[in-house]
Write a protein that holds these residues in place. Structure first.
Motif, short mmCIF file in Angstrom:
data_model
loop_
_atom_site.label_atom_id
_atom_site.label_comp_id
_atom_site.label_asym_id
_atom_site.label_seq_id
_atom_site.Cartn_x
_atom_site.Cartn_y
_atom_site.Cartn_z
N SER A 1 34.52 21.05 36.57
CA SER A 1 35.13 21.60 37.76
C SER A 1 36.60 22.23 37.33
O SER A 1 37.23 21.30 36.51
N GLY A 2 37.14 23.07 38.16
CA GLY A 2 38.40 23.52 37.91
C GLY A 2 38.55 24.67 36.83
O GLY A 2 39.84 25.07 36.61
N ILE A 3 37.32 25.21 36.25
CA ILE A 3 37.56 26.14 35.38
C ILE A 3 36.43 27.22 35.57
O ILE A 3 35.61 27.02 35.93
N THR A 4 36.71 28.41 35.29
CA THR A 4 35.88 29.52 35.65
C THR A 4 36.04 30.40 34.14
O THR A 4 37.07 30.71 33.70
N THR A 5 34.90 30.97 33.79
CA THR A 5 34.89 32.00 32.74
C THR A 5 35.00 33.26 33.35
O THR A 5 33.98 33.94 33.98
N GLN A 6 36.16 34.00 33.32
CA GLN A 6 36.33 35.14 33.89
C GLN A 6 36.07 36.25 32.99
O GLN A 6 35.36 37.19 33.72
N GLY A 7 36.06 36.28 31.72
CA GLY A 7 35.68 37.36 30.95
C GLY A 7 35.62 37.17 29.60
O GLY A 7 35.94 36.28 29.08
N VAL A 8 35.10 38.25 29.02
CA VAL A 8 34.97 38.23 27.38
C VAL A 8 35.72 39.49 26.77
O VAL A 8 35.62 40.50 27.43
N TYR A 9 36.15 39.31 25.46
CA TYR A 9 37.05 40.28 24.96
C TYR A 9 36.28 40.33 23.56
O TYR A 9 36.15 39.30 22.81
N ALA B 1 28.67 40.31 28.54
CA ALA B 1 29.13 40.31 29.67
C ALA B 1 28.06 40.64 30.63
O ALA B 1 27.94 39.68 31.59
N ARG B 2 26.97 41.35 30.33
CA ARG B 2 25.93 41.37 31.38
C ARG B 2 24.92 40.29 31.40
O ARG B 2 24.49 39.75 32.41
N LYS B 3 24.79 39.73 29.95
CA LYS B 3 24.09 38.53 29.87
C LYS B 3 24.66 37.34 30.89
O LYS B 3 23.88 36.57 31.51
N TRP B 4 25.85 37.18 30.81
CA TRP B 4 26.52 36.01 31.51
C TRP B 4 26.99 36.52 32.69
O TRP B 4 27.95 35.60 33.59
N GLU B 5 26.86 37.64 33.28
CA GLU B 5 27.57 38.17 34.67
C GLU B 5 29.06 37.95 34.72
O GLU B 5 29.59 37.35 35.59
N ILE B 6 29.58 38.17 33.52
CA ILE B 6 31.25 38.15 33.63
C ILE B 6 31.90 39.51 33.12
O ILE B 6 31.27 40.37 32.84
N ASN B 7 33.19 39.48 33.40
CA ASN B 7 33.79 40.93 32.89
C ASN B 7 33.86 41.14 31.25
O ASN B 7 34.19 40.21 30.72
N GLY B 8 33.57 42.45 30.80
CA GLY B 8 33.77 42.63 29.56
C GLY B 8 35.11 43.40 29.30
O GLY B 8 35.27 44.10 29.98
N TYR B 9 35.71 43.15 28.18
CA TYR B 9 37.11 43.76 27.80
C TYR B 9 37.11 44.38 26.61
O TYR B 9 36.92 43.59 25.52
N THR B 10 37.42 45.36 26.36
CA THR B 10 37.67 45.89 25.06
C THR B 10 39.09 46.19 24.61
O THR B 10 39.66 46.39 23.63
N ASP B 11 39.99 45.99 25.92
CA ASP B 11 41.26 46.33 25.85
C ASP B 11 42.12 45.06 25.97
O ASP B 11 41.87 44.24 26.99
N LEU B 12 42.68 44.35 24.73
CA LEU B 12 43.14 42.96 24.81
C LEU B 12 44.15 42.91 25.82
O LEU B 12 44.31 41.78 26.37
#
Ligand code: CTP
Length: 455
Positions: free
Chosen positions: A153-161, A172-183
Protein backbone atom coordinates in the motif's frame (compact mmCIF):
# COMPACT_ATOMS: atom_id res chain seq x y z
CA UNK A 1 -20.17 -15.64 31.03
CA UNK A 2 -20.04 -15.07 27.23
CA UNK A 3 -16.47 -14.93 25.98
CA UNK A 4 -15.74 -13.01 22.78
CA UNK A 5 -12.55 -12.83 20.71
CA UNK A 6 -11.47 -10.54 17.87
CA UNK A 7 -8.23 -9.94 15.99
CA UNK A 8 -6.60 -7.12 14.06
CA UNK A 9 -3.48 -5.13 13.35
CA UNK A 10 -4.92 -1.89 14.77
CA UNK A 11 -2.30 0.22 13.05
CA UNK A 12 -2.73 4.02 13.35
CA UNK A 13 -5.67 3.39 15.68
CA UNK A 14 -8.82 4.97 14.27
CA UNK A 15 -12.55 5.29 14.78
CA UNK A 16 -13.28 2.10 12.83
CA UNK A 17 -11.17 0.13 15.30
CA UNK A 18 -12.80 1.83 18.28
CA UNK A 19 -16.33 1.09 17.05
CA UNK A 20 -15.43 -2.50 16.24
CA UNK A 21 -14.07 -3.09 19.75
CA UNK A 22 -17.02 -1.35 21.34
CA UNK A 23 -19.50 -3.61 19.54
CA UNK A 24 -17.37 -6.71 20.08
CA UNK A 25 -17.40 -6.06 23.82
CA UNK A 26 -21.19 -5.54 23.74
CA UNK A 27 -21.61 -9.04 22.28
CA UNK A 28 -20.61 -10.67 25.55
CA UNK A 29 -19.06 -10.27 28.99
CA UNK A 30 -15.37 -10.83 28.41
CA UNK A 31 -13.43 -9.58 25.36
CA UNK A 32 -10.08 -10.91 24.23
CA UNK A 33 -8.30 -8.93 21.51
CA UNK A 34 -5.55 -10.53 19.43
CA UNK A 35 -3.07 -8.01 17.99
CA UNK A 36 -0.87 -9.21 15.13
CA UNK A 37 2.92 -9.16 15.41
CA UNK A 38 4.98 -7.28 12.82
CA UNK A 39 6.52 -10.56 11.67
CA UNK A 40 3.12 -12.20 11.15
CA UNK A 41 1.84 -9.19 9.22
CA UNK A 42 4.87 -9.36 6.97
CA UNK A 43 4.39 -13.05 6.26
CA UNK A 44 0.75 -12.53 5.30
CA UNK A 45 1.72 -9.76 2.92
CA UNK A 46 0.56 -6.84 5.08
CA UNK A 47 3.50 -4.57 4.65
CA UNK A 48 4.08 -0.98 5.74
CA UNK A 49 2.49 -1.27 9.18
CA UNK A 50 3.69 1.89 10.91
CA UNK A 51 2.99 1.59 14.65
CA UNK A 52 5.17 -0.92 16.47
CA UNK A 53 3.44 -3.78 18.31
CA UNK A 54 3.67 -2.25 21.83
CA UNK A 55 2.02 0.97 20.59
CA UNK A 56 -0.74 -0.97 18.83
CA UNK A 57 -1.42 -3.00 22.00
CA UNK A 58 -1.43 0.15 24.10
CA UNK A 59 -4.02 1.78 21.83
CA UNK A 60 -6.32 -1.24 22.10
CA UNK A 61 -5.95 -1.23 25.90
CA UNK A 62 -6.67 2.50 26.10
CA UNK A 63 -10.20 1.97 24.76
CA UNK A 64 -11.06 0.08 27.95
CA UNK A 65 -13.04 -2.52 25.97
CA UNK A 66 -10.46 -5.31 26.04
CA UNK A 67 -10.42 -7.51 29.14
CA UNK A 68 -7.34 -9.27 27.81
CA UNK A 69 -4.92 -8.61 24.96
CA UNK A 70 -2.99 -11.43 23.31
CA UNK A 71 -0.68 -11.41 20.33
CA UNK A 72 -1.39 -13.20 17.09
CA UNK A 73 1.79 -14.66 15.72
CA UNK A 74 0.84 -17.18 13.08
CA UNK A 75 -1.81 -18.41 10.70
CA UNK A 76 -3.89 -21.15 12.33
CA UNK A 77 -3.64 -19.61 15.78
CA UNK A 78 -7.30 -18.53 15.86
CA UNK A 79 -8.57 -22.08 15.99
CA UNK A 80 -6.30 -22.93 18.91
CA UNK A 81 -7.13 -19.74 20.78
CA UNK A 82 -10.85 -20.46 20.52
CA UNK A 83 -10.36 -23.79 22.25
CA UNK A 84 -7.78 -22.55 24.73
CA UNK A 85 -9.82 -19.53 25.89
CA UNK A 86 -13.23 -21.29 25.73
CA UNK A 87 -14.55 -18.74 23.27
CA UNK A 88 -18.28 -18.44 22.54
CA UNK A 89 -18.17 -15.75 19.86
CA UNK A 90 -15.56 -14.93 17.26
CA UNK A 91 -16.04 -11.54 15.61
CA UNK A 92 -14.36 -9.35 12.99
CA UNK A 93 -15.39 -6.61 10.56
CA UNK A 94 -17.49 -7.22 7.49
CA UNK A 95 -14.45 -6.93 5.19
CA UNK A 96 -13.83 -10.54 6.25
CA UNK A 97 -17.31 -11.95 5.51
CA UNK A 98 -17.05 -15.66 4.78
CA UNK A 99 -13.33 -15.91 5.56
CA UNK A 100 -13.84 -17.36 9.04
CA UNK A 101 -16.89 -19.53 8.46
CA UNK A 102 -14.68 -22.57 9.10
CA UNK A 103 -14.69 -21.58 12.80
CA UNK A 104 -18.48 -22.03 13.00
CA UNK A 105 -18.04 -25.62 14.12
CA UNK A 106 -16.38 -24.37 17.30
CA UNK A 107 -18.13 -21.10 18.20
CA UNK A 108 -20.50 -18.47 16.86
CA UNK A 109 -18.99 -16.31 14.10
CA UNK A 110 -20.28 -12.73 13.76
CA UNK A 111 -19.18 -10.26 11.09
CA UNK A 112 -19.79 -6.71 12.32
CA UNK A 113 -20.44 -4.01 9.79
CA UNK A 114 -17.28 -2.11 9.00
CA UNK A 115 -17.20 1.63 9.66
CA UNK A 116 -17.28 3.42 6.35
CA UNK A 117 -14.58 5.67 4.91
CA UNK A 118 -11.80 4.94 7.35
CA UNK A 119 -8.98 2.40 7.38
CA UNK A 120 -5.33 2.19 8.38
CA UNK A 121 -4.47 2.00 4.70
CA UNK A 122 -6.23 5.32 4.08
CA UNK A 123 -4.43 6.96 6.98
CA UNK A 124 -1.06 5.62 5.87
CA UNK A 125 -1.69 7.10 2.44
CA UNK A 126 -2.73 10.46 3.89
CA UNK A 127 0.37 10.57 6.08
CA UNK A 128 2.60 9.95 3.12
CA UNK A 129 1.22 10.62 -0.31
CA UNK A 130 1.18 7.75 -2.76
CA UNK A 131 4.49 7.17 -4.48
CA UNK A 132 4.08 7.10 -8.23
CA UNK A 133 6.67 4.69 -9.53
CA UNK A 134 7.76 4.46 -13.13
CA UNK A 135 9.52 1.45 -14.57
CA UNK A 136 12.52 1.78 -16.85
CA UNK A 137 12.79 -1.31 -19.02
CA UNK A 138 10.24 -3.81 -20.22
CA UNK A 139 12.04 -7.13 -19.66
CA UNK A 140 11.06 -10.20 -17.63
CA UNK A 141 11.71 -8.69 -14.22
CA UNK A 142 9.75 -5.53 -15.07
CA UNK A 143 6.71 -7.74 -15.63
CA UNK A 144 7.12 -9.22 -12.16
CA UNK A 145 7.28 -5.83 -10.52
CA UNK A 146 3.73 -4.69 -11.21
CA UNK A 147 1.70 -7.45 -9.51
CA UNK A 148 4.09 -7.35 -6.54
CA UNK A 149 3.90 -3.56 -6.22
CA UNK A 150 0.09 -3.82 -6.14
CA UNK A 151 0.41 -5.63 -2.82
CA UNK A 152 2.26 -2.79 -1.16
CA UNK A 153 0.00 0.00 0.00
CA UNK A 154 1.13 3.53 -0.71
CA UNK A 155 2.68 2.86 -4.10
CA UNK A 156 1.26 2.91 -7.59
CA UNK A 157 2.88 2.01 -10.89
CA UNK A 158 2.33 5.09 -13.00
CA UNK A 159 4.04 4.19 -16.23
CA UNK A 160 6.83 2.53 -18.13
CA UNK A 161 9.68 3.92 -20.20
CA UNK A 162 11.60 2.21 -22.95
CA UNK A 163 13.11 3.99 -25.94
CA UNK A 164 11.61 1.31 -28.22
CA UNK A 165 8.06 2.31 -29.00
CA UNK A 166 6.71 -1.13 -29.77
CA UNK A 167 7.93 -2.78 -26.53
CA UNK A 168 6.69 0.18 -24.49
CA UNK A 169 3.24 0.05 -26.03
CA UNK A 170 2.95 -3.71 -25.59
CA UNK A 171 3.99 -3.50 -21.93
CA UNK A 172 1.75 -0.50 -21.18
CA UNK A 173 -1.25 -2.19 -22.79
CA UNK A 174 -0.73 -5.43 -20.89
CA UNK A 175 -0.56 -3.72 -17.50
CA UNK A 176 -2.90 -0.83 -18.25
CA UNK A 177 -0.37 1.84 -17.39
CA UNK A 178 1.07 4.79 -19.33
CA UNK A 179 3.85 4.14 -21.83
CA UNK A 180 6.61 6.68 -22.49
CA UNK A 181 9.37 6.85 -25.06
CA UNK A 182 10.28 10.38 -23.99
CA UNK A 183 12.38 10.26 -20.84
CA UNK A 184 11.62 13.86 -19.80
CA UNK A 185 7.86 13.30 -19.96
CA UNK A 186 8.29 10.06 -18.05
CA UNK A 187 10.17 11.81 -15.23
CA UNK A 188 7.54 14.54 -15.06
CA UNK A 189 4.88 11.97 -14.19
CA UNK A 190 6.67 9.97 -11.45
CA UNK A 191 8.16 10.30 -7.95
CA UNK A 192 10.50 7.34 -8.13
CA UNK A 193 11.98 5.00 -10.70
CA UNK A 194 12.38 1.24 -10.73
CA UNK A 195 15.23 0.40 -13.08
CA UNK A 196 15.05 -3.00 -14.73
CA UNK A 197 16.93 -2.30 -17.94
CA UNK A 198 20.10 -4.16 -19.08
CA UNK A 199 23.00 -3.93 -16.56
CA UNK A 200 25.20 -1.58 -18.54
CA UNK A 201 22.44 1.05 -18.81
CA UNK A 202 21.85 1.24 -15.04
CA UNK A 203 24.46 3.89 -14.32
CA UNK A 204 23.18 6.49 -16.76
CA UNK A 205 19.52 5.85 -15.90
CA UNK A 206 20.17 6.09 -12.14
CA UNK A 207 22.13 9.28 -12.68
CA UNK A 208 19.46 10.92 -14.79
CA UNK A 209 16.66 9.79 -12.45
CA UNK A 210 18.49 11.22 -9.42
CA UNK A 211 19.23 14.43 -11.31
CA UNK A 212 15.50 14.74 -11.93
CA UNK A 213 14.93 14.42 -8.17
CA UNK A 214 13.57 10.86 -8.27
CA UNK A 215 14.19 8.11 -5.75
CA UNK A 216 15.62 4.99 -7.36
CA UNK A 217 15.22 1.27 -6.86
CA UNK A 218 17.60 -0.46 -9.25
CA UNK A 219 17.84 -4.14 -10.06
CA UNK A 220 21.09 -5.92 -9.28
CA UNK A 221 23.87 -5.54 -10.20
CA UNK A 222 23.23 -1.86 -9.63
CA UNK A 223 26.42 -0.76 -11.38
CA UNK A 224 29.57 -2.49 -12.53
CA UNK A 225 32.17 -0.05 -11.19
CA UNK A 226 33.03 0.99 -7.68
CA UNK A 227 33.52 4.66 -8.56
CA UNK A 228 30.05 4.76 -10.16
CA UNK A 229 28.40 3.31 -7.05
CA UNK A 230 30.25 5.79 -4.81
CA UNK A 231 29.34 8.73 -7.01
CA UNK A 232 25.64 7.79 -7.21
CA UNK A 233 25.24 7.10 -3.50
CA UNK A 234 26.89 10.36 -2.53
CA UNK A 235 24.72 12.28 -5.03
CA UNK A 236 21.59 10.63 -3.62
CA UNK A 237 22.62 11.38 -0.06
CA UNK A 238 23.43 15.03 -0.80
CA UNK A 239 20.05 15.50 -2.45
CA UNK A 240 18.00 13.63 0.15
CA UNK A 241 17.04 10.87 -2.28
CA UNK A 242 16.77 7.15 -1.67
CA UNK A 243 18.91 4.87 -3.82
CA UNK A 244 18.33 1.20 -3.28
CA UNK A 245 19.84 -1.89 -4.90
CA UNK A 246 17.20 -4.54 -5.50
CA UNK A 247 18.58 -7.93 -4.52
CA UNK A 248 15.35 -9.49 -3.39
CA UNK A 249 17.01 -12.05 -1.10
CA UNK A 250 18.35 -9.26 1.11
CA UNK A 251 14.83 -8.06 1.95
CA UNK A 252 12.97 -11.34 2.41
CA UNK A 253 12.02 -12.30 6.00
CA UNK A 254 13.51 -15.81 5.86
CA UNK A 255 16.94 -14.53 4.88
CA UNK A 256 16.84 -12.04 7.77
CA UNK A 257 16.02 -14.86 10.15
CA UNK A 258 18.85 -16.97 8.75
CA UNK A 259 21.39 -14.17 9.23
CA UNK A 260 20.15 -13.63 12.77
CA UNK A 261 20.68 -17.27 13.66
CA UNK A 262 24.01 -17.52 11.86
CA UNK A 263 25.30 -14.50 13.77
CA UNK A 264 23.79 -15.49 17.12
CA UNK A 265 26.74 -17.69 18.02
CA UNK A 266 24.72 -20.92 17.91
CA UNK A 267 27.06 -22.37 15.26
CA UNK A 268 30.08 -20.72 16.89
CA UNK A 269 32.37 -18.49 14.84
CA UNK A 270 31.72 -18.59 11.12
CA UNK A 271 34.67 -19.94 9.16
CA UNK A 272 33.34 -20.89 5.73
CA UNK A 273 30.44 -19.77 3.53
CA UNK A 274 29.59 -21.46 0.25
CA UNK A 275 26.82 -20.14 -1.92
CA UNK A 276 25.81 -21.59 -5.26
CA UNK A 277 23.13 -20.51 -7.75
CA UNK A 278 22.83 -21.89 -11.27
CA UNK A 279 20.18 -21.38 -13.90
CA UNK A 280 20.22 -22.88 -17.38
CA UNK A 281 19.55 -20.15 -19.93
CA UNK A 282 18.75 -20.46 -23.61
CA UNK A 283 21.78 -19.97 -25.87
CA UNK A 284 20.12 -16.98 -27.53
CA UNK A 285 19.30 -15.08 -24.35
CA UNK A 286 20.83 -11.70 -23.61
CA UNK A 287 22.73 -13.21 -20.68
CA UNK A 288 24.41 -15.74 -22.99
CA UNK A 289 25.11 -13.45 -25.94
CA UNK A 290 26.00 -10.00 -24.61
CA UNK A 291 29.78 -10.29 -24.93
CA UNK A 292 30.54 -7.26 -22.79
CA UNK A 293 28.13 -7.57 -19.90
CA UNK A 294 26.56 -11.01 -20.17
CA UNK A 295 27.71 -14.22 -18.50
CA UNK A 296 26.99 -16.00 -15.25
CA UNK A 297 28.72 -13.68 -12.81
CA UNK A 298 27.12 -10.40 -13.81
CA UNK A 299 23.77 -12.18 -13.89
CA UNK A 300 23.88 -14.17 -10.64
CA UNK A 301 27.00 -13.01 -8.80
CA UNK A 302 25.07 -10.52 -6.63
CA UNK A 303 23.00 -13.33 -5.11
CA UNK A 304 25.94 -15.56 -4.22
CA UNK A 305 28.07 -12.71 -2.89
CA UNK A 306 25.27 -11.40 -0.68
CA UNK A 307 25.43 -13.97 2.17
CA UNK A 308 29.23 -13.76 2.12
CA UNK A 309 29.27 -9.99 2.58
CA UNK A 310 26.52 -10.21 5.16
CA UNK A 311 28.32 -12.80 7.25
CA UNK A 312 31.99 -11.87 6.82
CA UNK A 313 31.73 -8.18 6.03
CA UNK A 314 33.10 -6.01 3.27
CA UNK A 315 36.80 -6.18 4.09
CA UNK A 316 38.09 -9.27 2.39
CA UNK A 317 41.81 -9.87 1.96
CA UNK A 318 41.75 -11.42 -1.50
CA UNK A 319 39.29 -12.45 -4.15
CA UNK A 320 40.08 -14.78 -7.04
CA UNK A 321 37.92 -15.84 -9.94
CA UNK A 322 37.96 -19.03 -11.93
CA UNK A 323 35.53 -19.70 -14.70
CA UNK A 324 34.64 -21.87 -17.64
CA UNK A 325 34.06 -20.04 -20.89
CA UNK A 326 31.49 -20.81 -23.54
CA UNK A 327 32.36 -20.74 -27.25
CA UNK A 328 31.79 -16.99 -27.38
CA UNK A 329 34.13 -16.38 -24.44
CA UNK A 330 31.42 -15.61 -21.87
CA UNK A 331 31.67 -17.19 -18.44
CA UNK A 332 29.22 -20.07 -18.18
CA UNK A 333 30.24 -21.18 -14.73
CA UNK A 334 32.18 -19.04 -12.27
CA UNK A 335 33.71 -19.50 -8.84
CA UNK A 336 34.84 -16.56 -6.78
CA UNK A 337 37.04 -17.55 -3.84
CA UNK A 338 37.13 -14.95 -1.13
CA UNK A 339 39.61 -14.93 1.73
CA UNK A 340 38.98 -13.13 5.01
CA UNK A 341 41.12 -12.82 8.09
CA UNK A 342 38.82 -15.17 9.99
CA UNK A 343 37.55 -17.47 7.27
CA UNK A 344 36.94 -18.17 3.63
CA UNK A 345 34.08 -18.24 1.18
CA UNK A 346 33.12 -19.45 -2.26
CA UNK A 347 30.54 -17.84 -4.51
CA UNK A 348 29.58 -20.11 -7.40
CA UNK A 349 27.18 -19.37 -10.20
CA UNK A 350 26.35 -20.79 -13.59
CA UNK A 351 24.20 -20.17 -16.62
CA UNK A 352 25.43 -23.03 -18.79
CA UNK A 353 26.22 -25.58 -16.06
CA UNK A 354 23.66 -26.95 -13.62
CA UNK A 355 24.63 -27.67 -10.05
CA UNK A 356 22.97 -28.03 -6.68
CA UNK A 357 22.04 -24.53 -5.55
CA UNK A 358 22.84 -24.48 -1.89
CA UNK A 359 23.99 -22.14 0.84
CA UNK A 360 26.24 -23.64 3.49
CA UNK A 361 27.52 -21.74 6.51
CA UNK A 362 30.10 -23.58 8.57
CA UNK A 363 31.06 -22.55 12.07
CA UNK A 364 33.17 -23.79 14.94
CA UNK A 365 30.17 -25.43 16.65
CA UNK A 366 27.90 -26.42 13.78
CA UNK A 367 26.66 -25.52 10.34
CA UNK A 368 23.59 -24.13 8.61
CA UNK A 369 22.35 -25.51 5.35
CA UNK A 370 19.76 -23.93 3.05
CA UNK A 371 18.77 -25.86 -0.05
CA UNK A 372 17.72 -24.26 -3.33
CA UNK A 373 16.09 -21.90 -3.76
CA UNK A 374 17.94 -20.46 -0.77
CA UNK A 375 17.76 -17.04 -2.47
CA UNK A 376 14.03 -17.16 -1.65
CA UNK A 377 14.73 -18.37 1.89
CA UNK A 378 11.84 -20.43 3.22
CA UNK A 379 13.44 -23.23 5.18
CA UNK A 380 16.83 -23.99 6.70
CA UNK A 381 18.45 -26.40 9.13
CA UNK A 382 21.10 -26.00 11.79
CA UNK A 383 23.28 -29.11 12.34
CA UNK A 384 25.76 -29.96 15.04
CA UNK A 385 28.43 -32.59 15.72
CA UNK A 386 25.73 -34.94 16.91
CA UNK A 387 23.85 -35.76 13.68
CA UNK A 388 20.62 -36.31 15.63
CA UNK A 389 20.61 -32.74 16.83
CA UNK A 390 18.99 -30.74 14.03
CA UNK A 391 17.09 -27.47 14.41
CA UNK A 392 14.64 -26.61 11.66
CA UNK A 393 13.42 -23.14 10.79
CA UNK A 394 10.88 -21.96 8.29
CA UNK A 395 9.49 -18.65 7.14
CA UNK A 396 6.99 -17.70 4.47
CA UNK A 397 8.14 -16.23 1.20
CA UNK A 398 5.21 -14.83 -0.69
CA UNK A 399 4.88 -14.57 -4.46
CA UNK A 400 7.96 -13.43 -6.29
CA UNK A 401 9.35 -11.80 -3.17
CA UNK A 402 9.73 -8.39 -4.78
CA UNK A 403 7.04 -7.04 -2.47
CA UNK A 404 9.49 -7.07 0.44
CA UNK A 405 12.06 -4.90 -1.29
CA UNK A 406 9.38 -2.59 -2.69
CA UNK A 407 7.92 -2.19 0.79
CA UNK A 408 11.34 -1.43 2.29
CA UNK A 409 12.06 1.04 -0.50
CA UNK A 410 8.81 2.83 0.31
CA UNK A 411 9.42 2.95 4.05
CA UNK A 412 12.87 4.42 3.38
CA UNK A 413 11.30 7.12 1.21
CA UNK A 414 8.70 7.88 3.87
CA UNK A 415 11.43 7.99 6.47
CA UNK A 416 9.85 5.34 8.65
CA UNK A 417 12.18 2.44 7.88
CA UNK A 418 15.62 1.32 8.79
CA UNK A 419 15.74 -0.99 5.81
CA UNK A 420 19.01 0.48 4.64
CA UNK A 421 20.61 -1.95 7.03
CA UNK A 422 19.30 -4.93 5.07
CA UNK A 423 21.61 -3.99 2.22
CA UNK A 424 23.88 -1.13 3.14
CA UNK A 425 25.38 1.43 0.79
CA UNK A 426 28.81 0.07 1.63
CA UNK A 427 27.74 -3.44 0.68
CA UNK A 428 26.34 -2.24 -2.63
CA UNK A 429 29.60 -0.40 -3.28
CA UNK A 430 31.62 -3.56 -2.57
CA UNK A 431 29.33 -5.55 -4.87
CA UNK A 432 30.06 -3.06 -7.66
CA UNK A 433 33.75 -3.33 -6.83
CA UNK A 434 33.69 -7.13 -7.14
CA UNK A 435 31.83 -6.91 -10.47
CA UNK A 436 34.46 -4.49 -11.73
CA UNK A 437 37.30 -6.78 -10.65
CA UNK A 438 35.61 -9.73 -12.31
CA UNK A 439 35.08 -7.92 -15.61
CA UNK A 440 38.68 -6.71 -15.50
CA UNK A 441 39.90 -10.29 -14.95
CA UNK A 442 37.80 -11.58 -17.85
CA UNK A 443 38.90 -8.89 -20.21
CA UNK A 444 42.52 -9.45 -19.29
CA UNK A 445 42.14 -13.16 -19.92
CA UNK A 446 40.27 -12.60 -23.16
CA UNK A 447 42.82 -10.09 -24.39
CA UNK A 448 45.56 -12.50 -23.32
CA UNK A 449 43.87 -15.29 -25.26
CA UNK A 450 43.46 -13.21 -28.40
CA UNK A 451 47.08 -12.05 -28.13
CA UNK A 452 48.17 -15.67 -27.79
CA UNK A 453 46.11 -16.77 -30.78
CA UNK A 454 47.48 -13.93 -32.96
CA UNK A 455 51.10 -15.04 -32.32
N1 CTP B 1 -12.47 -2.35 11.04
C1 CTP B 1 -13.78 -1.80 11.00
N2 CTP B 1 -13.98 -0.64 10.30
C2 CTP B 1 -12.97 -0.02 9.67
C3 CTP B 1 -11.66 -0.55 9.72
C4 CTP B 1 -11.44 -1.73 10.42
O1 CTP B 1 -14.71 -2.36 11.55
N3 CTP B 1 -13.22 1.08 8.99
C5 CTP B 1 -12.26 -3.61 11.74
C6 CTP B 1 -11.72 -4.71 10.86
O2 CTP B 1 -12.76 -5.31 10.10
C7 CTP B 1 -11.11 -5.64 11.86
C8 CTP B 1 -10.57 -4.69 12.92
O3 CTP B 1 -11.25 -3.44 12.71
O4 CTP B 1 -12.09 -6.46 12.43
C9 CTP B 1 -9.07 -4.49 12.81
O5 CTP B 1 -8.81 -4.15 11.47
P1 CTP B 1 -7.41 -3.78 10.84
O6 CTP B 1 -7.14 -4.69 9.72
O7 CTP B 1 -6.39 -3.65 11.89
O8 CTP B 1 -7.76 -2.29 10.30
P2 CTP B 1 -7.87 -1.71 8.85
O9 CTP B 1 -8.14 -0.25 8.99
O10 CTP B 1 -8.86 -2.49 8.03
O11 CTP B 1 -6.39 -1.92 8.33
P3 CTP B 1 -5.79 -2.02 6.86
O12 CTP B 1 -6.28 -0.80 6.12
O13 CTP B 1 -4.32 -2.04 7.09
O14 CTP B 1 -6.32 -3.30 6.27
Amino acid sequence: MVRVITYGTFDLFHEGHYRLLERAKALGDYLIVGVTTDAYDKTRGKLNVIDPLPARIENVKKTGFADEVIIEEAAGQKFNDIKKFHIDIFTVGSDWVGCFDYLKDYCQVIYLERTKNISSTMLREQNSPIQRVGIIGTGRIAHRFIPEAKLVSGITTQGVYNPHKESTERFARKWEINGYTDLEKFYESIDSAYIASPHETHYSYIKSALEHGKHVLCEKPMVLKRSQAEELFSYAREHGLVLFEGIKTAYCPGFGKLLGIACSGSIGSIRNVEACFTKLESKNSREMTDLTYGGSFTELGSYVLLPILKLFGENFETINFEYIEGENGLDLFTKASVRYETGMAAATCGLGVKSEGRLLIAGTKGYIVVEAPWWKTRYFEVHYENPEEVEKYSERFLGDGLRYEISDFLTMINGTGKSGIKLTRRESIVLADVMERFLRTCRRTREGASERSSH
